[in-house]
Design an enzyme around this catalytic site. Structure first.
Site, short mmCIF file in Angstrom:
data_model
loop_
_atom_site.label_atom_id
_atom_site.label_comp_id
_atom_site.label_asym_id
_atom_site.label_seq_id
_atom_site.Cartn_x
_atom_site.Cartn_y
_atom_site.Cartn_z
N ARG A 174 0.81 -1.22 0.00
CA ARG A 174 0.00 0.00 0.00
C ARG A 174 0.84 1.28 0.00
O ARG A 174 0.42 2.33 0.49
CB ARG A 174 -0.96 0.03 1.19
N SER A 223 -11.15 0.74 2.50
CA SER A 223 -10.51 0.41 3.77
C SER A 223 -9.95 1.67 4.42
O SER A 223 -9.21 2.43 3.78
CB SER A 223 -9.38 -0.59 3.55
N GLU A 293 -5.11 4.25 5.78
CA GLU A 293 -5.00 4.02 4.34
C GLU A 293 -5.66 5.16 3.58
O GLU A 293 -5.21 5.56 2.52
CB GLU A 293 -5.62 2.68 3.95
#
Length: 300
Positions: A174, A223, A293
């Protein structure tokens, strides 16, 4: 006395330039304050010209689909750049796709499926654009967008065009080390010409998984927190009693507790405060610091 407008300080362009643009209209959360100015370049030449001539003291923010970004209620100072239609094209040659950075990830997945090219099925249902997906190395179901990257083109905020191969960039879970002063404009991906599975079946399976496990019909940005190494963020949140928590019009989804949803006219501050409270509860119960995130931008 006439008030000075930021537009008066900006170069004359061919694309759209608008003052005080309400970003909540484009945000997946449906919240946030305005951009002091919004610029949608006509093409790459228009973008380069603007960047070479914008005053140094005016901050520049590049946004994609605003699907993984929380725009704070105070808005974003300076100029926000959104890529227009000429950055939303896809070209194909054999097993290589040339993709504009403004292309939506779901559209790219569909295009690859229709061309019988395998590998990009996991992008189905991801709401962001290719440029944003590369910056954060978006992924799910065991695949990441960097797995298929060959190279990309970008423009620096000083107006220089540069090219990068996959080897030039460090990608990890990520995240990437793509510099913040780069505006990705195009990318090239290598796909599978002859895969040993049914691409439409895999895409359909991913769509069904998303429907059953995520609140896809609610205003959300996916998310909220990254999975800590060896852990699942949603499990930590559930263990901490986070499922169903609420602040103002923002709540933790009953369907997936790593999703915060705007289900009752939430403000950006409601969403951010809820996220901070969740992270605090997880730290108190598991001694793990969750990392956001969702990218938070602007003034609170």
């Amino acid at each position: 006395m006439t008030m000075h407008s930021i537009i008066d300080s900006l170069p004359v362009v061919r694309g759209m330039l608008q003052e005080n643009y309400p970003l909540s209209k484009k945000s997946w959360f449906g919240v946030g304050g305005p951009a002091e100015a919004l610029f949608v370049p006509e093409d790459i030449d228009d973008l380069v010209y603007f960047l070479r001539n914008v005053p140094d003291e005016i901050p520049i923010t590049i946004l994609g689909a605003i699907s993984n970004v929380l725009i704070r209620d105070g808005g974003i100072p300076g100029v926000v750049i959104l890529l227009g239609d000429l950055f939303k094209k896809i070209y194909i040659e054999d097993d290589i796709l040339e993709v504009g950075a403004g292309v939506n990830c779901t559209r790219l997945s569909t295009f690859a499926m229709d061309a019988e090219l395998g590998g990009l099925e996991f992008l189905m249902g991801l709401p962001g654009t290719v440029g944003g997906a590369l910056k954060m190395n978006a992924g799910c179901y065991g695949s990441e967008i960097s797995d298929f990257l060959v190279e990309f083109e970008a423009v620096t905020t000083s107006g220089q065009i540069k090219w990068f191969t996959k080897k030039d960039i460090k990608f990890s879970y990520r995240k990437s080390n793509i510099p913040d002063d780069l505006i990705i404009t195009r990318a090239w991906f290598k796909c599978g010409l002859h895969v040993d599975y049914s691409i439409p079946k895999k895409v359909h399976s991913i769509i069904e998984k998303r429907k059953s496990s995520q609140p896809i019909n609610k205003r959300s940005c996916g998310s909220t927190f990254k999975n800590p190494q060896g852990k699942k963020a949603w499990e930590l949140i559930e263990k901490a009693g986070g499922r169903g928590m609420r602040v103002g019009g923002a709540s933790v989804s009953d369907k997936h507790c790593n999703f915060i949803v705007n289900d009752a006219n939430a403000t950006a501050n409601d969403i951010e405060t809820l996220g901070e409270r969740i992270a605090q509860k997880v730290f108190e119960t598991s001694n793990i610091k969750l990392e956001w995130e969702v990218i938070r931008l602007g003034r609170r």
